[in-house]
Every structure is written in structure tokens, then in C-alpha cells.
Design an enzyme around this catalytic site. Sequence first.
Site, short mmCIF file in Angstrom:
data_model
loop_
_atom_site.label_atom_id
_atom_site.label_comp_id
_atom_site.label_asym_id
_atom_site.label_seq_id
_atom_site.Cartn_x
_atom_site.Cartn_y
_atom_site.Cartn_z
N GLY A 14 3.61 3.32 6.79
CA GLY A 14 4.45 4.45 6.42
C GLY A 14 4.35 5.57 7.43
O GLY A 14 3.57 5.50 8.40
N SER A 38 -0.68 -3.22 4.47
CA SER A 38 0.60 -2.93 3.80
C SER A 38 1.27 -4.24 3.43
O SER A 38 0.85 -5.32 3.88
CB SER A 38 1.52 -2.11 4.71
OG SER A 38 2.10 -2.91 5.72
N ASP A 40 4.64 -4.85 3.84
CA ASP A 40 5.91 -5.03 4.55
C ASP A 40 5.67 -5.69 5.90
O ASP A 40 5.25 -5.04 6.86
CB ASP A 40 6.59 -3.67 4.73
CG ASP A 40 8.04 -3.80 5.18
OD1 ASP A 40 8.32 -4.71 5.99
OD2 ASP A 40 8.89 -3.00 4.74
N GLU A 41 5.94 -6.99 5.99
CA GLU A 41 5.66 -7.70 7.23
C GLU A 41 6.54 -7.23 8.38
O GLU A 41 6.10 -7.22 9.54
CB GLU A 41 5.83 -9.22 7.02
CG GLU A 41 7.23 -9.64 6.66
CD GLU A 41 7.38 -11.16 6.66
OE1 GLU A 41 6.89 -11.79 7.59
OE2 GLU A 41 8.00 -11.67 5.71
N ASP A 65 -1.09 -6.15 -0.90
CA ASP A 65 -0.50 -5.22 -1.86
C ASP A 65 -1.63 -4.61 -2.67
O ASP A 65 -2.53 -5.33 -3.13
CB ASP A 65 0.47 -5.99 -2.77
CG ASP A 65 1.39 -5.08 -3.55
OD1 ASP A 65 0.93 -4.00 -3.99
OD2 ASP A 65 2.56 -5.44 -3.77
N VAL A 66 -1.58 -3.29 -2.88
CA VAL A 66 -2.63 -2.64 -3.66
C VAL A 66 -2.64 -3.11 -5.11
O VAL A 66 -3.60 -2.87 -5.84
CB VAL A 66 -2.52 -1.10 -3.61
CG1 VAL A 66 -2.78 -0.59 -2.19
CG2 VAL A 66 -1.17 -0.62 -4.12
N LYS A 131 4.22 16.91 -6.46
CA LYS A 131 4.87 16.45 -7.70
C LYS A 131 3.87 15.99 -8.75
O LYS A 131 4.23 15.78 -9.91
CB LYS A 131 5.87 15.34 -7.37
CG LYS A 131 7.03 15.86 -6.53
CD LYS A 131 7.90 14.74 -6.00
CE LYS A 131 9.04 15.32 -5.16
NZ LYS A 131 8.57 16.05 -3.96
N SER A 175 9.28 12.78 7.33
CA SER A 175 8.80 11.50 6.81
C SER A 175 9.98 10.70 6.25
O SER A 175 11.07 11.24 5.99
CB SER A 175 7.76 11.72 5.71
OG SER A 175 8.32 12.42 4.62
N VAL A 179 14.21 15.28 3.42
CA VAL A 179 15.53 15.91 3.50
C VAL A 179 16.00 16.15 4.93
O VAL A 179 17.21 16.06 5.21
CB VAL A 179 15.54 17.22 2.69
CG1 VAL A 179 14.66 18.28 3.35
CG2 VAL A 179 16.97 17.74 2.51
#
Length: 336
Positions: A14, A38, A40-41, A65-66, A131, A175, A179
Site C-alpha cells: 500500500g 500482502s 495482492d500478487e 492475508d492477515v 475515523k 495515498s 481526495v
Amino acid sequence: MLNGKTILITGGTGSLGKAITKHILKEYPDVRKLIIFSRDEQKQFQMAQEYPSRQYPQIRFFIGDVRDLDRLKRAFQQVDFVIHAAAMKHVHIAEYNPEECIRTNVDGAQNVINAAIETKVQRVVALSTDKACAPINLYGATKLTSDKLFIAANNVKGVNPIRFSVVRYGNVMGSNGSVMPFFLQKKKEGVLPITDPDMTRFNISLQGGVDMVMYALKHALGGELYVPKIPSYRITDVADAIGPECEKPVIGIRPGEKIHEEMITSSDSYNTYDLGAYYIIVPTVPTRPLEAFLSQNQDKKVPAGFNYNSGDNTDWETVESLRQLIKEHVNASFEV
């Protein structure tokens, strides 16, 4: 601090994971191993092109994967420090896929804790979000739960000397999904959709986020939640900074969104101290005397009832400062 150590980053492909990777390789060239964990290969494949093994032999890429505890235990073997950045983070997607969000953000957090305690990990720093403070959406609620799990892990670790801490901050500039890149893309169409003209957000650069993680790795005793002192921006100022000539229709807030974000509630104030560059929320069930968490003659308790809200902040970005930040941190070729 990290030279000679093995570090694992969950969600390492990420935006923040990549920024932490870049920082570690630059500042700690003698790091023993840096593991990018992660699921995502494709992102791992792309990141591996940036860090070829001949030039960066200390990097390892680990698909996992966690949600998978056994895979985490395998990955954590001989790891010294874990930076937990993996999360399902898009507010509106979490609202429509609640079980998936819970499995990643809550079950995944507990899996990281369990795997770290059962292996020889020394420190874990978990990434949080504004958040998570007084949440009104599922994403925020899962991240608050995650924060509580990591803080409480210090009380259930037994004689294990591992330390768990949390860093919480606002929107990370540039990131994925944030926005500013969104507005830069929409500028080509001449329309920048505004959710609500009163909306405000905290703002931190990727490097600012990295610095907080490094600070926690170095200083945390276990149980602390760190909050940075950072400026706010108005969503309308971001739009004016990027596309002053664009149309700016008001489309309404998305499911689960707030007008303003908080990072410290008034209820948190009774356990919050001012460290200078950061605030620290000490654990309500401390594992050490309060004095252990504080620096001599530097830290001071915030007033009772204090809260840290993006709408009431005293530090604000302007249209001009936002333009400069966008050019520095988001898109070097940006011009109005």
C-alpha cells in the site's frame, strides 16, 4: 535502531507500506531483512520491479492475508518488528461489505497479535485512523476495535517482553483513494464533485506518517496511542487549489462519512498528554506506572474536556499552501 533487525510490514504494497519501505532502505541500509506481506500478487510484482533483488537483497515478498493466522505465524518467524498497515479502508465499501471489513480489520488484527505473541516478535506498531475516534461508520468502528485489541494485547502477553502500540492520524496526502489524486484526475473533466462545502479533514504527508511509525518503534513501551499535531484543510480549498476554473457541484456525503473528523475525544482527554510534536493517549489499564510513559519536565496533561477535531483545529492549510504540498507530495508536475 533497525540495522541488523528483521522487519515485516503487513499491507506492505500500500501507499504507506511503500513509503516505509523506501525510508527504511534509505536510513537503515544494514537492515537484515525487510518482508513485504500482502495478498495482492500484482502489486508485489510491480513493487519487486522497483526493488530488484540484486540491488536490494534484504527485501522479501511474502504473499499472505492477515485473515490467515497460520500464514502469519509462518511469516513472523525470526521477525523482530511488525508494522501492521493492512486494512480494508474505504468507508463506503465497508458499509456495503460489512463482514469482509470485520474479517480483515478486526479478525486480522487479532491474528497479528496472536502470531506476534507466539513467535519472537519484539514490537508491533499498528496503524489507526481518525475515523476510529467516535466512529459513525463500520470502517471506523472496526479500526477502533483494532486499536483496543492492540492496546489490550499488552495485558495478555504474559511474560513475553513484546510491546504493542498504535499510531493514529488523518488523511494521508496522495495515498491510494484519497481526495487529492481523485481531484487531479477529475480536473481533466472540468468537474470536481464536492460532498459537502463545510467538510474538513486532517492532513498528513506520507513522510509524516512514516516518521510517526519510526517514533513509536523507537520509544513505545507498550500500550500507547500516538496522535500527531497536524493541520486541517477545507475540502473546498482543496478543490480551489487544484481546479479553480472547474465546476464544483455539491453531491452530498457518502454513506458513513462525517463532516469533520476527530482524533481525540473529550472522553480521551483524561488519559491524554501533550508530548510536543505528538499527543499520547496512555492506556486506561496501564502495564507500567504513568511516569514511565512520560518524559521528565516535557509532557503535560491536556485540559479536561479537550478534544482534537479537524473543524476546530487552530492550524489550517490555505489554497496556496495546498498547491505547494500537492506539487511536493502528490504530483511534481502539477500546475494550476
